[in-house]
Design a protein around this motif. Structure first.
Motif, PDB file in Angstrom:
ATOM      1  N   THR A 102      11.887  -4.960  40.381  1.00  0.00           N
ATOM      2  CA  THR A 102      10.824  -5.103  39.112  1.00  0.00           C
ATOM      3  C   THR A 102       9.904  -5.844  40.372  1.00  0.00           C
ATOM      4  N   ASP A 103      10.031  -5.748  41.535  1.00  0.00           N
ATOM      5  CA  ASP A 103       8.759  -6.360  42.417  1.00  0.00           C
ATOM      6  C   ASP A 103       8.088  -4.902  42.902  1.00  0.00           C
ATOM      7  N   ALA A 104       8.136  -3.855  42.212  1.00  0.00           N
ATOM      8  CA  ALA A 104       7.540  -2.298  42.412  1.00  0.00           C
ATOM      9  C   ALA A 104       6.326  -2.716  42.101  1.00  0.00           C
ATOM     10  N   PRO A 105       5.506  -2.134  43.156  1.00  0.00           N
ATOM     11  CA  PRO A 105       4.094  -2.311  43.146  1.00  0.00           C
ATOM     12  C   PRO A 105       3.627  -0.826  41.853  1.00  0.00           C
ATOM     13  N   LEU A 106       4.396   0.081  41.729  1.00  0.00           N
ATOM     14  CA  LEU A 106       4.081   0.898  40.571  1.00  0.00           C
ATOM     15  C   LEU A 106       4.521   1.495  39.850  1.00  0.00           C
ATOM     16  N   LYS A 107       4.601   1.252  38.581  1.00  0.00           N
ATOM     17  CA  LYS A 107       5.871   1.180  36.957  1.00  0.00           C
ATOM     18  C   LYS A 107       4.939   1.646  36.348  1.00  0.00           C
ATOM     19  N   ILE A 108       5.405   3.059  36.642  1.00  0.00           N
ATOM     20  CA  ILE A 108       5.324   4.067  35.275  1.00  0.00           C
ATOM     21  C   ILE A 108       6.513   3.981  33.945  1.00  0.00           C
ATOM     22  N   PHE A 109       5.867   3.721  32.708  1.00  0.00           N
ATOM     23  CA  PHE A 109       7.012   4.208  31.398  1.00  0.00           C
ATOM     24  C   PHE A 109       6.111   5.777  31.041  1.00  0.00           C
ATOM     25  N   LEU A 110       7.258   6.401  31.549  1.00  0.00           N
ATOM     26  CA  LEU A 110       7.271   7.598  30.426  1.00  0.00           C
ATOM     27  C   LEU A 110       7.652   7.902  29.163  1.00  0.00           C
ATOM     28  N   VAL A 111       6.505   8.246  28.049  1.00  0.00           N
ATOM     29  CA  VAL A 111       6.671   8.712  27.474  1.00  0.00           C
ATOM     30  C   VAL A 111       6.738  10.462  26.185  1.00  0.00           C
ATOM     31  N   ALA A 112       7.332  10.975  25.151  1.00  0.00           N
ATOM     32  CA  ALA A 112       6.977  11.595  24.425  1.00  0.00           C
ATOM     33  C   ALA A 112       7.524  11.795  23.341  1.00  0.00           C
ATOM     34  N   ASP A 113       6.277  12.284  22.468  1.00  0.00           N
ATOM     35  CA  ASP A 113       6.988  12.613  21.084  1.00  0.00           C
ATOM     36  C   ASP A 113       8.377  13.547  21.491  1.00  0.00           C
ATOM     37  N   VAL A 114       9.173  12.863  20.621  1.00  0.00           N
ATOM     38  CA  VAL A 114      10.332  13.038  20.115  1.00  0.00           C
ATOM     39  C   VAL A 114      10.730  14.444  19.867  1.00  0.00           C
ATOM     40  N   ARG A 115      10.280  14.696  19.122  1.00  0.00           N
ATOM     41  CA  ARG A 115      10.593  16.516  18.547  1.00  0.00           C
ATOM     42  C   ARG A 115       9.622  17.391  20.217  1.00  0.00           C
ATOM     43  N   ILE A 116       9.171  16.880  20.567  1.00  0.00           N
ATOM     44  CA  ILE A 116       8.444  17.677  22.087  1.00  0.00           C
ATOM     45  C   ILE A 116       9.881  17.643  23.238  1.00  0.00           C
ATOM     46  N   ARG A 117      10.332  16.598  23.074  1.00  0.00           N
ATOM     47  CA  ARG A 117      11.157  16.368  23.824  1.00  0.00           C
ATOM     48  C   ARG A 117      12.344  17.904  23.975  1.00  0.00           C
ATOM     49  N   ALA A 118      12.646  17.442  22.491  1.00  0.00           N
ATOM     50  CA  ALA A 118      14.059  18.293  22.121  1.00  0.00           C
ATOM     51  C   ALA A 118      13.766  19.681  22.394  1.00  0.00           C
ATOM     52  N   GLU A 119      12.982  20.052  22.402  1.00  0.00           N
ATOM     53  CA  GLU A 119      11.930  21.070  22.159  1.00  0.00           C
ATOM     54  C   GLU A 119      11.678  21.638  23.804  1.00  0.00           C
ATOM     55  N   ARG A 120      11.851  20.693  24.492  1.00  0.00           N
ATOM     56  CA  ARG A 120      11.718  20.241  26.160  1.00  0.00           C
ATOM     57  C   ARG A 120      13.637  20.762  27.160  1.00  0.00           C
ATOM     58  N   ARG A 121      14.065  20.312  25.780  1.00  0.00           N
ATOM     59  CA  ARG A 121      15.886  19.902  26.041  1.00  0.00           C
ATOM     60  C   ARG A 121      16.470  21.507  26.014  1.00  0.00           C
ATOM     61  N   TYR A 122      15.813  22.427  24.663  1.00  0.00           N
ATOM     62  CA  TYR A 122      16.021  23.237  23.955  1.00  0.00           C
ATOM     63  C   TYR A 122      15.904  24.096  24.722  1.00  0.00           C
ATOM     64  N   LYS A 123      14.251  24.457  25.466  1.00  0.00           N
ATOM     65  CA  LYS A 123      14.507  25.513  26.232  1.00  0.00           C
ATOM     66  C   LYS A 123      14.988  25.713  27.594  1.00  0.00           C
ATOM     67  N   GLN A 124      15.235  24.355  28.416  1.00  0.00           N
ATOM     68  CA  GLN A 124      16.081  23.926  29.246  1.00  0.00           C
ATOM     69  C   GLN A 124      17.128  24.952  29.697  1.00  0.00           C
ATOM     70  N   LEU A 125      18.058  24.413  28.346  1.00  0.00           N
ATOM     71  CA  LEU A 125      19.980  24.783  27.959  1.00  0.00           C
ATOM     72  C   LEU A 125      19.419  26.318  28.066  1.00  0.00           C
ATOM     73  N   LYS A 126      18.431  27.101  27.108  1.00  0.00           N
ATOM     74  CA  LYS A 126      18.513  28.128  26.781  1.00  0.00           C
ATOM     75  C   LYS A 126      18.555  28.935  28.167  1.00  0.00           C
ATOM     76  N   LYS A 127      17.202  28.805  29.304  1.00  0.00           N
ATOM     77  CA  LYS A 127      16.741  29.150  29.998  1.00  0.00           C
ATOM     78  C   LYS A 127      18.633  29.188  31.428  1.00  0.00           C
ATOM     79  N   LYS A 128      19.975  27.853  31.071  1.00  0.00           N
ATOM     80  CA  LYS A 128      20.669  27.895  31.726  1.00  0.00           C
ATOM     81  C   LYS A 128      21.569  28.224  30.743  1.00  0.00           C
ATOM     82  N   GLY A 129      21.529  29.723  30.315  1.00  0.00           N
ATOM     83  CA  GLY A 129      22.402  30.609  29.232  1.00  0.00           C
ATOM     84  C   GLY A 129      23.256  29.289  28.336  1.00  0.00           C
ATOM     85  N   ILE A 130      22.776  27.880  27.990  1.00  0.00           N
ATOM     86  CA  ILE A 130      23.964  27.223  27.590  1.00  0.00           C
ATOM     87  C   ILE A 130      23.639  27.169  25.839  1.00  0.00           C
ATOM     88  N   SER A 131      24.259  27.523  24.837  1.00  0.00           N
ATOM     89  CA  SER A 131      24.405  27.481  23.733  1.00  0.00           C
ATOM     90  C   SER A 131      23.812  26.154  23.076  1.00  0.00           C
TER      91      SER A 131
END
Length: 218
Positions: free
Chosen positions: A134-163
């Motif tokens: 709670t005393d961190a001098p810099l706090k980031i809250f990182l967000v992204a559209d849920v559809r874009i996040r799903a697409e990123r995760r999909y690409k990550q899994l495909k790259k690893k050969g995971i269906s």
């Protein structure tokens, strides 16, 4: 207040926290805490031991006695490398479920704080800025559209050969977001003094540069 500097990076699943945290830490020469990995390791341990994910006390006991370590090669559970295993969707869903348990969160709290060592720490998770540091001098809250996040995760899994199914991933992320933001214990929310960064249309490099710029000015 601790003299060891820390940058917290909180946000929803697949918002890019892990990648950004790793690269910011590398640029600064600091340590990394992937708090989500601790919950995933607890979930994997529970699944391997065939514990009921509804048994909060049993899961908390497993968290307290977790035999884990981290190295450049990745996470180890009971001396076995499990870096890929903890990224499986089944484990991720289980981790999201058990992370709602107050006893589990308490069991892992001090373990997370022990990562704060010199020269500094970049910590990624859901409640790094609101509960753990709670005393961190810099706090980031990182967000992204849920559809874009799903697409990123999909690409990550495909790259690893995971269906994977993009539709299923989107539904899983929406369910996790709801669970994370509405849980009674340490819900996913931006700290009052956090800086929100929307990475929906930013490259990894641009996002890292933003965080480093904010740190230089803090």
């Amino acid at each position: 207040m601790s003299v060891v500097p820390v940058i917290t990076i909180d946000g929803p699943t697949a918002s890019g926290k892990g990648t950004i945290t790793s690269q910011v830490a590398q640029a600064l020469g600091w340590h990394v805490l992937d708090s989500g990995a601790l919950y995933r390791l607890t979930a994997l341990s529970a699944l391997q031991k065939e514990l009921s994910l509804d048994d909060e006390a049993a899961i908390a006991h497993a968290a307290e006695n977790l035999d884990v370590s981290f190295s450049a090669e990745g996470a180890m559970l009971e001396s076995q490398f499990v870096g890929d295993a903890i990224r499986a969707e089944e484990v991720g869903n289980a981790a999201s479920k058990i992370a709602a348990y107050p006893q589990v969160r308490e069991a892992l709290l001090q373990r997370q704080r022990n990562f704060r060592t010199l020269p500094g720490l970049v910590a990624d998770g859901r409640d790094m800025g609101t509960v753990v540091f709670t005393d961190a001098p810099l706090k980031i809250f990182l967000v992204a559209d849920v559809r874009i996040r799903a697409e990123r995760r999909y690409k990550q899994l495909k790259k690893k050969g995971i269906s994977a199914s993009l539709t299923s991933l989107l539904e899983d992320l929406q369910a996790r977001d709801l669970r994370d933001t509405t849980r009674a214990s340490a819900p996913l929310v931006a700290a009052a003094d956090a800086v929100t960064i929307d990475s929906s249309h930013l490259s990894i490099e641009d996002t890292v540069a933003k965080v480093l710029s904010l740190w230089q000015r803090s």
